[in-house]
Design an enzyme around this catalytic site. Sequence first.
Site: not given
Length: 669
Positions: A89, A122
């Site tokens: 990402l 995350k």
Amino acid sequence: MRRSSKPANSPAAEIAALRAELREHDRRYYLLDAPTVADAEYDRLMARLKALEEAHPELADPDSPSRRVSGGVSTDFKPVKHAAPMLSLDNAYEEAEVRAWDERVRKNLPPGQSPVYLVEPKIDGLSCALSYEDGALVRAATRGDGETGEEVTANARTIRAIPLRLPAGAPERLELRGEVYMTLADFETVNEGETRAGREPFVNPRNCAAGSLRQKDPAVTAQRRLRFLAHSYGVWQGGEPASHHEFLARCRDLGLPASRAERFTGIDAVIGYFSRFKDLEMPRLGFAVDGLVIKVDDFAQQRRLGFTARSPRWGLAFKYPAQQATSTVERVAFSVGRTGTVTPVAKVTPVFCAGVTISSVTLHNFEEIERLGLKAGDRVLIERAGEVIPKIVKVVEKGKKRTAVLPPKRCPDCGSPVVKEEGRVAYRCDNPSCPAQLRRTLEHFASRPAMDIAGLGDSAVDQLVARGLVKDAAGVYALTKEQLLGLELFADKKAENLLAQIEASKSRPLDRVLNALGIRQVGEKTAETLAERFDMDGLMDASPEDLQSVSDVGPIVAESIVSFFASQGGKDLVARLRRAGVTMPRPEKKAAAGAPFAGKTFVFTGELKSFTREEAEETVKSLGGKASGSVSSKTSYVVAGEAAGSKLRKAAGLGVTVLTEEQFKELLP
Ligand code: IVH
């Protein structure tokens, strides 16, 4: 839910019931975070299943919960090409970057459509792809370079959060992706064990999880209590979900632990959540998180947005800055561990970072110094994330006067030659009677989970070794009052107390003695499992095969035990302990072993609605658990009522699981 299997009328039925029950306990533990049995009860059910399966080989099933640890050496990490590339990402650290990303998303969606965002933690672990075919786990692979990873199936099978088989309704083919990680509490336990075994502690939970997943011996992986949370997929063949939230829900229905997610309709709400999350939610998770992941929920919209060469346009990692500080390395000291490993430690000008003053930072080994290009005198960037030990990230400015850091030729403690073992990173002091090694050995021997001799702390050990009064662990038992009175530390009463503690330690159960011996690879937990199966003579005579029949002992651990007892030093130590009167009784089966809270310690804090504090504590005790007033790393759960304060913060800091009152009530039978 059933709490324990009733004897069934046929072995096949009992085996099936036990398998189902153990799977259900895994699900409750890892998916719902609400276990209903104590570890001891789980182990009892597992032992019963293994015994039945051994007696009835015709009923074997490769996906039985008993077959998570294959017993062999794991695959040699052969390359696996991913069905679709595992991308990463894009990262953002500033609110403005997040707003700019949101604008790009909106611009690329058809007119009139707005995105719904799902926001997930995350997780600071390592990505892993799990392939299921017709519901069976057939392969696990690391991310590697994104195109090709390494096969780690045997090791991934030991992760109890990962189902070996999915229930009916599972997609025909699924390549599930998620994060393998560790809780902070499990990380602390592993590192305590590493330090006790004379090995280097891991730098952080991520490194520890990564090292554990890439282990040659799956039994070692199994001991590390790795966890898994699904966050995406590469292939979903058969009834593909239409949105990310549907994907997460389907995972949970299939018994696959999936990341938690919050839903937002505008970027302002996401940004608000980002600032709340860090202080309010993150500490309660109990594992390392380095930010939030924002994802467009709708898969049709995701497809429309597509990918850049490196990363999807539909997702963004919004990261918290790690806590960093700069300081100067004044010198590098060398510390000598129990097995003689010489570890370089940077002594830095004291600096405040993430709530603590840092003056020493371990450099782990000399390869690390080379990697950093570090010399004494350099200015360095230090990072400390959460509870993790600080590390040096890089040299930010070379010192005007710099001195190279070279492995010492001689042990800083005893002056003996320092050697590098063939094929190993570490340098070791070559002298088995090195006083520094002896000090660490004695500190370990006397420590609480070993022989528990409280009066034999660091300063007492220093003096005993300096005066040559103790030459090995067994020497502790020959100490006399006169000798102790000759040391600065001891007056009459204190000497008597220590001698009484030493006397009492002679009846410590076998598991503690085994831990105290300091056999490499044998920490507290393995010592306990071994002592349940063998007495000391049995263990000394055991073959590697005998040892590997014990759950959690793989070839490497077995080899280490055999070579310890084959060595003259190992045999002599046991013989001298016996002569000194150390009895090494087999541990008593814990009285409350079957009780739901056996081995668990609870701390209640804040105001509870359905109980008084005393009632809650009594309930815990009646179910075999302990109630304590203060939070430590030994605490299993903190139950937080209204207006909970400092204990809750302490629990969060230590990575102790925090339960609401409702969650606590769900644990009650
Ligand atoms: S989604 C295209 N969700 O972060 C990648 N990733 O740089 C889609 N990670 O390699 C991944 N938590 O291992 C996603 N909730 C989460 C995640 C997550 C951690 C890792 C993942 C990936 C890296 C992205």
